[in-house]
Design a protein around this motif. Structure first.
Motif, PDB file in Angstrom:
ATOM      1  N   GLN A  42       0.821  -1.191   0.000  1.00 19.78           N
ATOM      2  CA  GLN A  42       0.000   0.000   0.000  1.00 19.78           C
ATOM      3  C   GLN A  42       0.863   1.252   0.000  1.00 19.78           C
ATOM      4  O   GLN A  42       0.508   2.268  -0.593  1.00 19.78           O
ATOM      5  N   ALA A  45       1.722   1.868  -3.563  1.00 17.95           N
ATOM      6  CA  ALA A  45       0.614   2.133  -4.481  1.00 17.95           C
ATOM      7  C   ALA A  45       0.579   3.614  -4.844  1.00 17.95           C
ATOM      8  O   ALA A  45       0.773   4.491  -4.000  1.00 17.95           O
ATOM      9  N   VAL A  47      -1.728   6.540  -7.288  1.00 13.84           N
ATOM     10  CA  VAL A  47      -2.981   6.798  -8.000  1.00 13.84           C
ATOM     11  C   VAL A  47      -2.915   8.204  -8.590  1.00 13.84           C
ATOM     12  O   VAL A  47      -2.529   9.154  -7.914  1.00 13.84           O
ATOM     13  N   GLY A 177      -3.840   3.815 -11.599  1.00 12.83           N
ATOM     14  CA  GLY A 177      -3.108   3.436 -10.403  1.00 12.83           C
ATOM     15  C   GLY A 177      -2.166   2.277 -10.633  1.00 12.83           C
ATOM     16  O   GLY A 177      -2.379   1.446 -11.526  1.00 12.83           O
ATOM     17  N   ALA A 180      -2.906  -0.487  -6.991  1.00 10.68           N
ATOM     18  CA  ALA A 180      -3.947   0.193  -6.217  1.00 10.68           C
ATOM     19  C   ALA A 180      -5.307  -0.351  -6.647  1.00 10.68           C
ATOM     20  O   ALA A 180      -6.004   0.273  -7.454  1.00 10.68           O
ATOM     21  N   GLN A 182      -8.085  -0.342  -5.318  1.00  7.61           N
ATOM     22  CA  GLN A 182      -9.230   0.497  -5.016  1.00  7.61           C
ATOM     23  C   GLN A 182      -9.615   1.378  -6.210  1.00  7.61           C
ATOM     24  O   GLN A 182     -10.724   1.935  -6.245  1.00  7.61           O
ATOM     25  N   ALA A 188     -10.976   5.869  -5.646  1.00  7.78           N
ATOM     26  CA  ALA A 188      -9.641   6.031  -5.098  1.00  7.78           C
ATOM     27  C   ALA A 188      -9.213   7.495  -5.139  1.00  7.78           C
ATOM     28  O   ALA A 188      -9.486   8.214  -6.113  1.00  7.78           O
ATOM     29  N   THR A 191      -2.760  10.153  -5.166  1.00 10.36           N
ATOM     30  CA  THR A 191      -1.656  10.237  -4.211  1.00 10.36           C
ATOM     31  C   THR A 191      -0.673  11.338  -4.580  1.00 10.36           C
ATOM     32  O   THR A 191       0.273  11.587  -3.843  1.00 10.36           O
TER      33      THR A 191
END
Length: 634
Positions: A42, A45, A47, A177, A180, A182, A188, A191
């Motif tokens: 995570q 990850a 996004v 992503g 990721a 999600q 999502a 980031t």
């Protein structure tokens, strides 16, 4: 032994407890390692959230730099128009133009051949892409995941769904992503890291050229074109040149409020001009106004060619080929049709007629396009104009019925909007229309032209009418017994008042059923004429005078009887000429017979007989001459 178990201390029971303890410790260690790995994954990850717009037939391409073993996730949803996004991952050697043409062409050809789209699209997409998706989660959104097999460059492509019969368009939101999952939910959060970079050259973004032609005349010294929406730092270019006449063109670029942003005029001795302007922010409804510069105090006139471009500096040379994104909004073409159901009355005295009819209109406005996900429906239906305005807040091709004399009573009104922005308007109405073109000079053997004119309330720069033959018809039971329609036609013209507005004309030609006029008017008049003529066979001039006088009174009474059916005009009709001739000749016959009676009493009977032998031929000749003269003059 233990008192509780009966086993010796240190026996089998203690060994079992120690084994269970060992397994629990190992399980906890593995669980902690898995959680740590997940947390680490995570932490790695990333996004990214992007947005853009897809025009019909366009493919938006993003460059990706991926590492082996990572998983790419992407999610796309349409946010305006009727866009149904299609996502795909491809190798970098796939040309974007091949996606725009080859892929869509292969799919459309197979679907047109009647093949199953559930089999055709996956098979064709497999030949072009490494991974792809059209719909997800029972919506028209797209979501895909792709396990990267090797380090390298890849392409992420967004296009309109090839499963649609019409190419979809509109704005989109894109989530990309790495590791990721999600992202697949579309929820999502970004980031802040960059995953994809738009390939503007492959996507042909924000570059477009449009070529139009026009004419400026003594009655129309200017026109305008509405620009498509622009974004910050977009540069607008325009080139204009005269192609006929003595036109000296000029241009003014105005914003949505009419304030000038830039202007350009032809240099002395030239007939062309160029304009350039860079927008500082996103805006819409900007207009390019084209004007005719005066020469020696008089407006110049002629045809012109206009080349307009967005982020295309080659336009200034006047040779840039058209293409790319939309630059100028073309006038919306509106198909118009009239279905005439009934002619409820024709008022000859007031010169108007009443009808029951249907109005049909169809146009395509990109502002009306929508995604079926908005309403879980294929079409939107509005049962009044007010409902349409409340929901869409969009301009529509409003109109008025020219020469309408009474209120237009509307029984049914409906607007159906398709996903692509195509709207169909239907109205069932009845009203009374003026008929200023009536000409009764040949009455009752006349034919009349009836017109139903629909005038656009907006200038031709915004809406242009065109006939809709499929929705133009005349009913088989018109309900008007006096008239029958002999011909009909439609025509598009321009009405010039303060602006040039489009007019749709539905015309029909009607003739009278003559049975009524022959049996109720012409035959009685003929009988009166014959009865007067029969008196010439009598030798008793006194009785002849009495009969002729009685016929004159009969004709006067008959004339009063039919007067209500005759139009009150400022000129004579054919029937008026017949009535006047009959009245004059019948009155003359009465005077003639009284004269013969006087001659007979004065013992000049021979002179009376000689005159009578001549008049027996002059009487019908007078009627024939009157009819010929009326036919020639009317």
């Amino acid at each position: 032994m233990s008192a509780e178990t009966g086993w010796p201390v240190g026996g089998p029971g203690d060994r079992s407890d120690r084994a269970h303890t060992v397994w629990r410790v190992l399980f906890l260690a593995l669980l902690l390692a898995a959680l740590a790995g997940t947390a680490a994954a995570q932490d790695d990850a990333t996004v990214q959230e992007l947005a853009g717009r897809i025009e019909p037939g366009q493919a938006i391409v993003y460059d990706l730099d991926l590492q082996a073993g990572r998983t790419l996730y992407a999610y796309a949803e349409g946010t305006s128009g009727d866009l149904d996004p299609f996502l795909a991952v491809a190798s970098p050697d796939l040309n974007a133009s091949r996606v725009r043409t080859g892929f869509s062409t292969d799919v459309n050809r197979s679907l047109a051949a009647g093949q199953d789209p559930l089999l055709v699209i996956p098979e064709i997409a497999g030949r072009y892409f490494l991974a792809w998706n059209d719909d997800t989660n029972s919506t028209y959104d797209s979501a895909l995941q792709y396990r990267v097999p090797a380090d390298g460059d890849y392409l992420l492509i967004v296009i309109g769904s090839p499963a649609k019969r019409e190419q979809t368009f509109g704005d989109y939101r894109l989530l990309v992503g790495i590791d990721a999952p999600q992202v697949m939910t579309g929820q999502a959060g970004p980031t802040g890291a960059a995953v994809a970079a738009q390939n503007t050259s492959a996507s042909r973004m924000r570059v477009g050229v449009k070529e139009v032609t026009g004419n400026l005349s003594a009655n129309r010294s200017s026109t305008f074109y509405t620009l498509d929406g622009v974004e910050a730092n977009d540069t607008f270019y325009a080139f204009i040149e005269a192609t006929s006449g003595n036109l000296i063109p000029a241009m003014i670029l105005r914003d949505y409020g009419g304030k000038p942003l830039a202007a350009a005029a032809s240099a002395p001795g030239t007939t062309s001009a160029v304009l350039q302007y860079t927008f500082s922010g996103a805006s819409s409804n900007n207009r390019l106004e084209v004007l005719a510069s005066p020469l020696n105090g008089a407006n110049t006139t002629g045809d012109f060619r206009l080349l307009a471009g967005l982020n295309a500096p080659g336009v200034l040379e006047g040779t840039e080929p058209p293409g790319g994104v939309a630059v100028l909004q073309e006038p919306i073409r509106v198909k118009v049709g009239i279905e005439l159901e009934q002619i409820t009355s024709v008022d000859q005295v007031s010169e108007n007629f009443a009808i029951v009819a249907n109005i049909w209109m169809e146009w395509n406005d990109p502002a009306l396009a929508f995604s079926p996900d908005e309403c879980n429906c294929r079409v939107k239906i509005y049962r009044s104009i007010d409902d349409f305005f409340d929901a869409e807040g969009s301009r529509w091709p409003e109109f008025t019925l020219y020469s309408q004399q009474a209120q237009r009573w509307t029984q049914n009104q409906i607007i159906v909007v398709q996903q692509s922005g195509t709207a169909t308007y239907f109205e069932h109405f009845w009203t009374t229309l003026q008929a200023p073109d009536f000409n009764f000079r040949a009455y009752p053997f006349d034919t009349q032209d009836f017109f139903i004119n629909i005038d656009s309330l907006y200038p031709e720069e915004l809406y242009v009418y065109e006939p809709w033959p499929e929705k133009t018809a005349i009913g088989t039971q018109l309900g008007e017994e006096e008239w029958y329609i002999t011909a009909s036609d439609t025509n598009i013209s321009t009405v010039e008042i303060t602006t040039r507005n489009s007019r749709y004309s539905f015309s029909f030609e009607a003739a009278r059923h003559l049975t009524f006029y022959i049996l109720r008017i012409l035959v009685p008049i003929l009988i009166i004429i014959l009865l007067t003529y029969v008196t010439f066979l009598l030798k008793d001039y006194g009785k002849r005078a009495d009969i002729a006088s009685a016929n004159l009174l009969l004709f006067i009474a008959f004339n009063f009887t039919i007067a209500g059916d005759l139009p009150r005009l400022g000129y004579l009709t054919f029937l008026d000429a017949v009535l006047v001739a009959t009245f004059v000749i019948t009155g003359t016959t009465v005077a003639y017979n009284l004269y013969l009676r006087w001659l007979a009493t004065e013992r000049q009977k021979e002179i009376a007989e000689r005159i009578d032998r001549l008049m027996i031929w002059l009487y019908p000749a007078a009627y024939i001459a009157a009819l010929v003269l009326a036919s020639l003059l009317l």
